[in-house]
Design a protein around this motif. Sequence first.
Motif, PDB file in Angstrom:
ATOM      1  N   GLN A  74       0.831  -1.207   0.000  1.00 55.35           N
ATOM      2  CA  GLN A  74       0.000   0.000   0.000  1.00 55.35           C
ATOM      3  C   GLN A  74       0.868   1.261   0.000  1.00 55.35           C
ATOM      4  O   GLN A  74       0.535   2.239  -0.668  1.00 55.35           O
ATOM      5  CB  GLN A  74      -0.888  -0.018   1.242  1.00 55.35           C
ATOM      6  N   GLN A  77       2.068   1.709  -3.446  1.00 58.09           N
ATOM      7  CA  GLN A  77       0.983   2.121  -4.353  1.00 58.09           C
ATOM      8  C   GLN A  77       0.736   3.623  -4.295  1.00 58.09           C
ATOM      9  O   GLN A  77       0.214   4.207  -5.233  1.00 58.09           O
ATOM     10  CB  GLN A  77      -0.295   1.349  -4.022  1.00 58.09           C
ATOM     11  N   LYS A  78       1.136   4.262  -3.193  1.00 54.41           N
ATOM     12  CA  LYS A  78       0.948   5.714  -3.076  1.00 54.41           C
ATOM     13  C   LYS A  78       1.808   6.490  -4.071  1.00 54.41           C
ATOM     14  O   LYS A  78       1.583   7.664  -4.301  1.00 54.41           O
ATOM     15  CB  LYS A  78       1.263   6.162  -1.653  1.00 54.41           C
ATOM     16  N   PHE A  80       1.847   5.866  -7.107  1.00 54.09           N
ATOM     17  CA  PHE A  80       1.210   5.751  -8.425  1.00 54.09           C
ATOM     18  C   PHE A  80      -0.078   6.545  -8.544  1.00 54.09           C
ATOM     19  O   PHE A  80      -0.842   6.655  -7.586  1.00 54.09           O
ATOM     20  CB  PHE A  80       0.865   4.287  -8.704  1.00 54.09           C
ATOM     21  N   PHE A 101     -10.215  12.425  -3.037  1.00 50.68           N
ATOM     22  CA  PHE A 101     -10.218  11.179  -2.252  1.00 50.68           C
ATOM     23  C   PHE A 101      -8.822  10.745  -1.812  1.00 50.68           C
ATOM     24  O   PHE A 101      -8.567  10.480  -0.643  1.00 50.68           O
ATOM     25  CB  PHE A 101     -10.892  10.058  -3.065  1.00 50.68           C
ATOM     26  N   GLY A 102      -7.903  10.698  -2.781  1.00 53.27           N
ATOM     27  CA  GLY A 102      -6.541  10.263  -2.478  1.00 53.27           C
ATOM     28  C   GLY A 102      -5.831  11.221  -1.535  1.00 53.27           C
ATOM     29  O   GLY A 102      -5.074  10.799  -0.659  1.00 53.27           O
ATOM     30  N   THR A 105      -7.328  10.319   1.965  1.00 53.88           N
ATOM     31  CA  THR A 105      -6.966   9.008   2.541  1.00 53.88           C
ATOM     32  C   THR A 105      -5.472   8.924   2.836  1.00 53.88           C
ATOM     33  O   THR A 105      -5.061   8.237   3.757  1.00 53.88           O
ATOM     34  CB  THR A 105      -7.349   7.837   1.619  1.00 53.88           C
ATOM     35  N   GLN A 106      -4.673   9.601   2.030  1.00 51.03           N
ATOM     36  CA  GLN A 106      -3.235   9.536   2.276  1.00 51.03           C
ATOM     37  C   GLN A 106      -2.755  10.675   3.176  1.00 51.03           C
ATOM     38  O   GLN A 106      -1.556  10.823   3.405  1.00 51.03           O
ATOM     39  CB  GLN A 106      -2.482   9.574   0.943  1.00 51.03           C
TER      40      GLN A 106
ATOM     41  N   PHE B  50      -8.626  -7.618  11.407  1.00 49.70           N
ATOM     42  CA  PHE B  50      -7.425  -6.788  11.436  1.00 49.70           C
ATOM     43  C   PHE B  50      -7.768  -5.309  11.240  1.00 49.70           C
ATOM     44  O   PHE B  50      -7.371  -4.446  12.020  1.00 49.70           O
ATOM     45  CB  PHE B  50      -6.452  -7.263  10.341  1.00 49.70           C
ATOM     46  N   TRP B  51      -8.551  -5.029  10.193  1.00 49.50           N
ATOM     47  CA  TRP B  51      -8.849  -3.631   9.874  1.00 49.50           C
ATOM     48  C   TRP B  51      -9.853  -3.009  10.829  1.00 49.50           C
ATOM     49  O   TRP B  51      -9.920  -1.792  10.972  1.00 49.50           O
ATOM     50  CB  TRP B  51      -9.340  -3.505   8.428  1.00 49.50           C
ATOM     51  N   ARG B  54      -8.007  -1.250  13.572  1.00 44.80           N
ATOM     52  CA  ARG B  54      -6.985  -0.293  13.151  1.00 44.80           C
ATOM     53  C   ARG B  54      -7.590   1.087  12.986  1.00 44.80           C
ATOM     54  O   ARG B  54      -8.574   1.259  12.285  1.00 44.80           O
ATOM     55  CB  ARG B  54      -6.392  -0.745  11.816  1.00 44.80           C
ATOM     56  N   PRO B  56      -7.575   5.087  11.691  1.00 46.48           N
ATOM     57  CA  PRO B  56      -8.719   5.815  12.252  1.00 46.48           C
ATOM     58  C   PRO B  56     -10.047   5.171  11.835  1.00 46.48           C
ATOM     59  O   PRO B  56     -10.110   4.475  10.823  1.00 46.48           O
ATOM     60  CB  PRO B  56      -8.571   7.188  11.581  1.00 46.48           C
ATOM     61  N   LEU B 154      -5.573   4.642  -4.774  1.00 53.51           N
ATOM     62  CA  LEU B 154      -5.663   5.941  -4.102  1.00 53.51           C
ATOM     63  C   LEU B 154      -5.320   5.808  -2.618  1.00 53.51           C
ATOM     64  O   LEU B 154      -5.621   6.684  -1.808  1.00 53.51           O
ATOM     65  CB  LEU B 154      -7.061   6.525  -4.284  1.00 53.51           C
ATOM     66  N   GLY B 155      -4.720   4.684  -2.274  1.00 52.73           N
ATOM     67  CA  GLY B 155      -4.207   4.526  -0.907  1.00 52.73           C
ATOM     68  C   GLY B 155      -5.253   4.142   0.120  1.00 52.73           C
ATOM     69  O   GLY B 155      -5.032   4.269   1.317  1.00 52.73           O
ATOM     70  N   ALA B 156      -6.440   3.681  -0.331  1.00 52.23           N
ATOM     71  CA  ALA B 156      -7.461   3.250   0.626  1.00 52.23           C
ATOM     72  C   ALA B 156      -7.618   1.742   0.511  1.00 52.23           C
ATOM     73  O   ALA B 156      -7.732   1.229  -0.591  1.00 52.23           O
ATOM     74  CB  ALA B 156      -8.781   3.928   0.321  1.00 52.23           C
ATOM     75  N   ASN B 157      -7.617   1.050   1.640  1.00 52.50           N
ATOM     76  CA  ASN B 157      -7.824  -0.394   1.578  1.00 52.50           C
ATOM     77  C   ASN B 157      -9.323  -0.682   1.477  1.00 52.50           C
ATOM     78  O   ASN B 157     -10.092  -0.249   2.339  1.00 52.50           O
ATOM     79  CB  ASN B 157      -7.234  -1.047   2.825  1.00 52.50           C
ATOM     80  N   TYR B 161     -12.258   0.303   4.011  1.00 53.77           N
ATOM     81  CA  TYR B 161     -13.141   1.377   3.591  1.00 53.77           C
ATOM     82  C   TYR B 161     -14.571   0.900   3.307  1.00 53.77           C
ATOM     83  O   TYR B 161     -15.536   1.576   3.633  1.00 53.77           O
ATOM     84  CB  TYR B 161     -12.558   2.054   2.344  1.00 53.77           C
TER      85      TYR B 161
END
Lengths: 252, 281
Positions: A74, A77-78, A80, A101-102, A105-106, B50-51, B54, B56, B154-157, B161
């Motif tokens: 993960q 992946q940030k 990209f 969104f990105g 979340t990041q 797990f999530w 975790r 937030p 986009l960095g979200a699992n 999510y």
Amino acid sequence: MIKLTGVYKKFNSQEVLRGLDLTINAGETMVIIGRSGCGKSVTLKHIVGLMKPDKGSVEVDDVNISTLPPLELQSIQKKFGFLFQGAALFDSMNVSDNISFGLRTQHLMNDEKQIQERVTECLRLVGLEGIERTMPSELSGGMRKRVGLARAIAAKPQYILYDEPTTGVDPIMSDAVNDLIINMKEKLGVTSIVVTHDMTSAYTVADRIAMMYHGVIQQVGTPDEIKNTADPVVKQFVAGTAKGPITLEDRG
Amino acid sequence: MHKHLPGESIEQKIEERIEEGRFIKFLGKNVVGIADHIGKLVMLFLQIIFWTFRRPYDYKNINKQMNEVGVNSLVVASLTSVSVGMVLALQMGAASKNILGEPLYVGTAVGFSMVKELGPVLTSIVIAGRVGAAITAELGTMRVTEQIDALYTLGANPVKYLVVPRFLACIVMVPILTIYSNILGILGGFFVSVYKMAIPSTRYYHDIVDFMRGKDIMHGLIKCVVFGIIIALISCYKGFTTEGGAEGVGKATTQSVVISMVLILVVDTFLTNILQFVGIG
């Protein structure tokens, strides 16, 4: 730098990638061409870690991502930004929330004003100002794609992967998208990988072009090398003729 | 071992062997397929655990899902439970009148049936149909339109999510809706008993509270937490593994509802046995 070595991938009984080797240098724009269904999108998904190879390795900045545990993957992946073929906008969110969104979340930006400014800036870059509150379902195909592009570039990623960026976009906008890809490279030093079968776009944006055929790279070269190739397969594809070694049934 | 019987030709024997081969292949494929699904379900469950812990927490999304699962299911849960409570009272009243000459223990029958069995099972089945289908259809559409892949990039699992809020909503809201259904079901039975069968209201009340113990209520609540887990797990898994466009979403949704409903009923049998064995209800 991205390096794919001997990548194999099979779906059910269909072998899509058969020992693919490809290196993409930092800061260059690599265009991957090939027939529909030949595994170009699958290759992109391997690069960003959405798919894992059955055999072989995918290295991003010297880290083999095909064996990484999910959390470490993960963080890679940030790096990209990914423009999906069908844009893949989140239906439940408006354009502004999609683009930001990105960033959220990041945790790249925490100030709401800053986020909104970035959203407006990205929308301006793709020529779609003032549609922040519109829902994706109200947009045309080409507009969705451009919003997808805005979302891909919002977090200023190091690598941007474009899956058919000019398909479904009108010729004038298509040229603007090409300019955008070139600008991203020149201004921000972004490494781009573009999957397309639009040869005009390929020649315009590419530093190098790689032709995929039968699950491997048939030829890699500069746009001039590809234009003047002696390889009959590549020659037929770039000329766009139905007669030649690639038959209509042969999906490559 | 096959012996070459007189009258049996070589062709017949070959045919038989081919049939056997096909059968074993068919069996093997299905066993491997089911084992594969179970393995992936367990993996998804572990990821959810797990999530879930975790930070937030996405309170906005959790709240939205709780509303979707809980508040929006109130009408359908009310109608189901009131009807079932009334029918139970009518049937029990009629049966005891036939056998004993007057309607007896109607409150006990309605109360115990609702709290231990029908409340948890019917509420869960209603939610599996209403919410489970919606979850699979939504996640399945997101899968086939690459929105789930987009979340990763986009960095979200997607598990954190999309699945965790739905999972929490199910395991919190199914028990709450069940308690609500139990109360409405018992009230439905009360109206039929008092106004149709002329049972004194105090008797209906005592028929329940004199016999019902805390562990009977526990019995029902433990069950519905498990059913909540089944609904969330199956519907999210089916959504995540959808493939094949609009048709695939349709198929996945149907399968999700059918599998959840059947599993709820089958697991109920085992769970009742286990809970009785360990002395809960």
